[in-house]
Design a protein around this motif. Structure first.
Motif, PDB file in Angstrom:
ATOM      1  N   ASP A   6       1.048  -7.654  -1.447  1.00 59.77           N
ATOM      2  CA  ASP A   6      -0.263  -7.457  -0.818  1.00 59.77           C
ATOM      3  C   ASP A   6      -0.760  -8.798  -0.297  1.00 59.77           C
ATOM      4  N   LEU A  31      -7.356 -10.134   3.820  1.00 61.59           N
ATOM      5  CA  LEU A  31      -6.148 -10.962   3.660  1.00 61.59           C
ATOM      6  C   LEU A  31      -5.819 -11.698   4.958  1.00 61.59           C
ATOM      7  N   LYS A  87      -2.913   1.626   8.540  1.00 62.98           N
ATOM      8  CA  LYS A  87      -3.787   1.754   7.368  1.00 62.98           C
ATOM      9  C   LYS A  87      -5.183   2.158   7.843  1.00 62.98           C
ATOM     10  N   ARG A 136     -10.497  -2.786  -8.488  1.00 67.61           N
ATOM     11  CA  ARG A 136     -11.921  -2.668  -8.115  1.00 67.61           C
ATOM     12  C   ARG A 136     -12.605  -1.585  -8.938  1.00 67.61           C
ATOM     13  N   ALA A 167      -2.996   0.072  -5.554  1.00 68.72           N
ATOM     14  CA  ALA A 167      -3.436  -1.160  -4.887  1.00 68.72           C
ATOM     15  C   ALA A 167      -4.531  -1.828  -5.708  1.00 68.72           C
ATOM     16  N   SER A 168      -4.981  -2.992  -5.197  1.00 67.95           N
ATOM     17  CA  SER A 168      -5.966  -3.796  -5.938  1.00 67.95           C
ATOM     18  C   SER A 168      -5.439  -4.062  -7.349  1.00 67.95           C
ATOM     19  N   ARG A 170      -4.241  -6.485 -10.209  1.00 70.60           N
ATOM     20  CA  ARG A 170      -4.711  -7.825 -10.559  1.00 70.60           C
ATOM     21  C   ARG A 170      -3.803  -8.553 -11.553  1.00 70.60           C
ATOM     22  N   THR A 187       1.427  -2.256  -4.923  1.00 71.86           N
ATOM     23  CA  THR A 187       1.291  -3.427  -4.061  1.00 71.86           C
ATOM     24  C   THR A 187       0.449  -4.468  -4.774  1.00 71.86           C
TER      25      THR A 187
HETATM   26  O1  G3P Z   1      -4.445  -3.404  -1.020  1.00 67.57           O
HETATM   27  C1  G3P Z   1      -5.803  -3.507  -1.304  1.00 67.57           C
HETATM   28  C2  G3P Z   1      -6.037  -4.752  -2.062  1.00 67.57           C
HETATM   29  O2  G3P Z   1      -5.741  -5.842  -1.253  1.00 67.57           O
HETATM   30  C3  G3P Z   1      -7.380  -4.938  -2.609  1.00 67.57           C
HETATM   31  O3  G3P Z   1      -7.231  -5.888  -3.607  1.00 67.57           O
HETATM   32  O4  G3P Z   1      -7.930  -7.600  -5.177  1.00 67.57           O
HETATM   33  O5  G3P Z   1      -9.203  -7.271  -3.031  1.00 67.57           O
HETATM   34  O6  G3P Z   1      -9.377  -5.604  -4.862  1.00 67.57           O
HETATM   35  P1  G3P Z   1      -8.509  -6.630  -4.199  1.00 67.57           P
END
Ligand code: G3P
Length: 218
Positions: A6, A31, A87, A136, A167-168, A170, A187
């Motif tokens: 990611d 990103l 996306k 999140r 996703a997200s 950590r 990811t």
């Molecule tokens: O793919 C979604 C991801 O990039 C969000 O990650 O850490 O910003 O919540 P984050």
């Protein structure tokens, strides 16, 4: 079981490719901004560079929010390379666009998914991937991992082909738990992938083996 990275950072992507375990890439506007990439041409060039490095799917996020604009932008992104996946955010016009893309053979990743209801809509609209945002959800004191389990069960009930892309992410435990629950794809940043390597007993064991190897030398 697929691993996506990611990021829009080329050196992180190269490192994951070199490790030999990378199946694809996801990106998002945050990103891209983190890499200092500005303007449509620079964004398209970055996707070309990423697609040159990676054979697997590369998610390219639309910035638009109306159906017509999402469709126009998505078609442009899809032309960059065969492995681009468009996306699309989980909003009303996004759902309409997912269905449209599905009908014309453009693969999609439905992003910003925080509930089973949203994931049901994404699947019904023919999304290729659905992206529940685990970290999140955890940040809000809800259970991100519970959503992964719920989606795996719901999709299995109906033989839904939409792939669950956790996703997200950590930390390494998020990766392990997602795969344990049956997510198709995870990811995550390079740091979380590399974190999977770590175990203190591996370090202690290797130090001992190396010390004993010295003793075998003549
Ligand atoms: O793919 C979604 C991801 O990039 C969000 O990650 O850490 O910003 O919540 P984050």
């Amino acid at each position: 079981m697929k691993f996506f990275i990611d990021t829009a950072n080329l050196s992180d992507i190269k490192e994951a490719v070199d490790l030999g375990i990378l199946d694809g890439v996801t990106t998002n506007p945050s990103l891209m901004a983190r890499e200092g990439i500005k303007g449509e041409d620079a964004i398209i060039q970055r996707y070309k560079d990423i697609c040159d490095l990676v054979e697997g799917d590369v998610s390219a996020e639309v910035f638009s929010t109306s159906f017509e604009d999402i469709v126009e932008e998505g078609k442009k992104l899809a032309k960059i390379a065969d492995n681009i996946v468009v996306k699309v955010p989980m909003i009303k016009d996004g759902v309409k666009a997912l269905k449209h893309f599905s009908d014309i053979g453009i693969r999609t990743n439905c992003t910003l998914v925080f509930s089973a209801g949203q994931a049901i809509l994404a699947a019904k609209a023919g999304a290729t991937y659905v992206s529940p945002f685990i970290g999140r959800i955890d940040d809000t004191n809800w259970d991100g991992m519970a959503l992964v389990g719920q989606l795996v069960e719901i999709y299995a009930n109906y033989g839904i082909m939409t792939e669950i892309l956790a996703a997200s992410i950590r930390n390494p435990l998020h990766i392990v738990r997602s795969f344990e629950l049956g997510a198709d794809v995870v990811t995550c940043p390079l740091k979380s992938i590399m974190g999977l390597l770590n175990h203190p007993l591996t370090d202690i064991g290797l130090a001992k083996f190396l010390a004993d190897a010295e003793k075998t030398k003549v």
